[in-house]
Design an enzyme around this catalytic site. Structure first.
Site, PDB file in Angstrom:
ATOM      1  CB  ALA A   1      -0.904   0.001   1.237  1.00 45.20           C
ATOM      2  CE  LYS A   2       5.328   4.949  -0.231  1.00 43.63           C
ATOM      3  NZ  LYS A   2       6.480   4.131   0.174  1.00 43.63           N
TER       4      LYS A   2
END
Ligand code: NAD
Length: 424
Positions: free
Chosen positions: A113-114
């Site tokens: 994720a980011k």
């Protein structure tokens, strides 16, 4: 080692496009079903929120925040939160995919994720940043969670922001939940060994690659670009194992000594000199980019992205490049470097020591127990060494570069897990 020449897929040098190009090559070599390729190509979830914040002058400003979950096939997603004016959702999508491959290559049970907020933290007060962090946490309350999505620091954020995020999440859920985020201050459940973890992983993979290339570390020479967290620890730990660090650099310039620099002294100098190497004694100052093309056995780019490109790749003299930074080599430079017989240990393997110890932080938080520094180091060294061997065996099996091999290991793991889990 043989190599399958990649077909040119992109004609520009954006590091994230470079990453997707390598993903495509690895998928083709692996013979990945087109359906699964399409599943892994697109993020699982993208969230955009607006965050109205009361500023210190009582005006209300609306900030835009994002979280992209590329994959949660292997487990809860993991990835940093960036506070920067240049944050945008397309970049978040690429960085989130990068995290999926990185976690898979070192075999830790996380997806990728980011997240980020478009803001300039350098122009904001601590109170404004705190309110923004708490507002973002509440907007992402349904997304974050120790078993769902676990943020971490990235550009513009650090232990302070992670502590606020943890506190806000805990208030909302009704009890202290330290495992919702990693990169926390030590007193709040941070892990010993996290600060040096990425540099340490770079050291472990460098030594493992030197062994395969039959380069004796004692007296071998190494140039390190970037003398921040990753570069300085990698240099220090390699020097402790006999490697001669003949050049280092930061934004102020590059510093060369053919007999080797005393890294402990250099770190003390930098820390006493407002964080810069400017004015370093016992070294010749050379042009910043000259470091990359010095006569040295090993080159460690540990500063920033896109520094080895078609413009300088043919001038590199090192036998081994270990990517401490994310995306330091452009896609087009890959084949030039390969044709010169230079071995590259890719970012998704070489700098994965950081996310590995972040995983240990989460494990310790869930155990309600603190590991010693020795235990953290021993276990992360083993994970890095095992991942290196797996990538090495894959490179031999498929006759590809270490970079493509690392992508093959990662994609294969995620694709197989997806098949076992099944879908709708
Ligand atoms: P940092 O900010 O601590 O250090 C960066 C260093 O690079 C500084 O010394 C800076 O002066 C220098 N630098 C920047 N541009 C330069 C240039 N063009 N030439 C020479 N020196 C230059 O950052 P860091 O945490 O050490 O991260 C470095 C790289 O490693 C980044 O690509 C980051 O994404 C990656 N990385 C970091 C971690 C981590 O745990 N810190 C984990 C994985 C990957």
């Amino acid at each position: 080692m043989g190599y399958i020449e990649p077909a040119p897929i992109v004609d520009h040098e954006n590091p994230f496009e470079s990453m997707m190009s390598r993903f495509k090559i690895a998928s083709e070599i692996l013979g990945l079903d087109e359906e699964i390729y399409n599943v892994l190509k697109s993020p699982a979830k993208q969230v955009a929120v607006s965050l109205p914040i009361t500023m210190d002058d009582e005006s209300i400003r609306v900030f835009e925040g994002f979280r992209v979950i590329h994959s949660n096939i292997l487990g809860p997603s993991k990835g940093g939160i960036r506070y920067d004016p240049a944050v945008n959702i397309d970049e978040m999508k690429a960085l989130a995919a990068w995290m999926t491959w990185k976690c898979a290559v070192v075999d830790i049970p996380y997806g990728g994720a980011k997240g980020g907020i478009i803001c300039n933290p350098r122009e904001m007060s601590s109170g404004e940043i705190e309110r923004l962090t708490r507002a973002y946490t509440m907007s992402m309350f349904e997304i974050f969670g120790p078993d769902k999505d676990i943020p971490a620091p990235d550009m513009g954020t650090g232990p302070r922001e992670m502590a606020w995020l943890m506190d806000q999440y805990s208030r909302a859920v009704g009890h202290t939940t330290i495992s919702v985020v990693t990169g926390k201050p030590l007193v709040l459940g941070g892990s010993l060994g996290r600060t040096e973890a990425t540099g340490r992983g770079v050291m472990v993979t460098t030594l493992a690659a030197m062994e395969k290339l039959r380069i004796n570390p004692y007296g071998a020479t190494c140039a390190v670009q970037g003398f921040g967290n990753v570069g300085s620890f990698a240099a220090l730990l390699l020097e402790e194992r006999g490697v001669k660090i003949i050049a280092i650099s930061d934004l102020s310039g590059a510093y060369y000594n053919k007999d080797g620099l005393d890294i402990e002294k250099v770190i003390a100098y930098r820390d006493a000199n407002k964080g810069t190497l400017e004015g370093l004694a016992d070294a010749e100052k050379i042009a910043r980019n000259e470091l990359l093309t010095l006569e040295a056995d090993v080159l460690i780019p540990a500063a920033t992205e896109d520094v080895i490109t078609v413009k300088n790749a043919d001038k590199i003299k090192a036998k081994l490049i270990v990517e401490g930074a994310n995306g330091p080599t452009s896609y087009k430079a890959d084949s030039i470097i390969h044709d010169k017989g230079i071995v590259v240990i890719p970012d998704i393997l070489a700098n994965a020591g950081g996310v590995t110890v972040s995983y240990f932080e989460w494990v310790q938080n869930r155990q309600g127990y603190k590991w010693t520094r020795e235990r953290v180091n021993r276990r992360s060294d083993r994970i890095m060494k095992d991942a290196f061997e797996k990538v090495y065996e894959t490179a031999v099996k498929y006759k590809v570069s270490f970079r493509i091999a690392a992508y093959i290991v990662a994609i294969d793991k995620v694709a197989k897990t997806y098949k076992y889990r099944g879908g709708y």
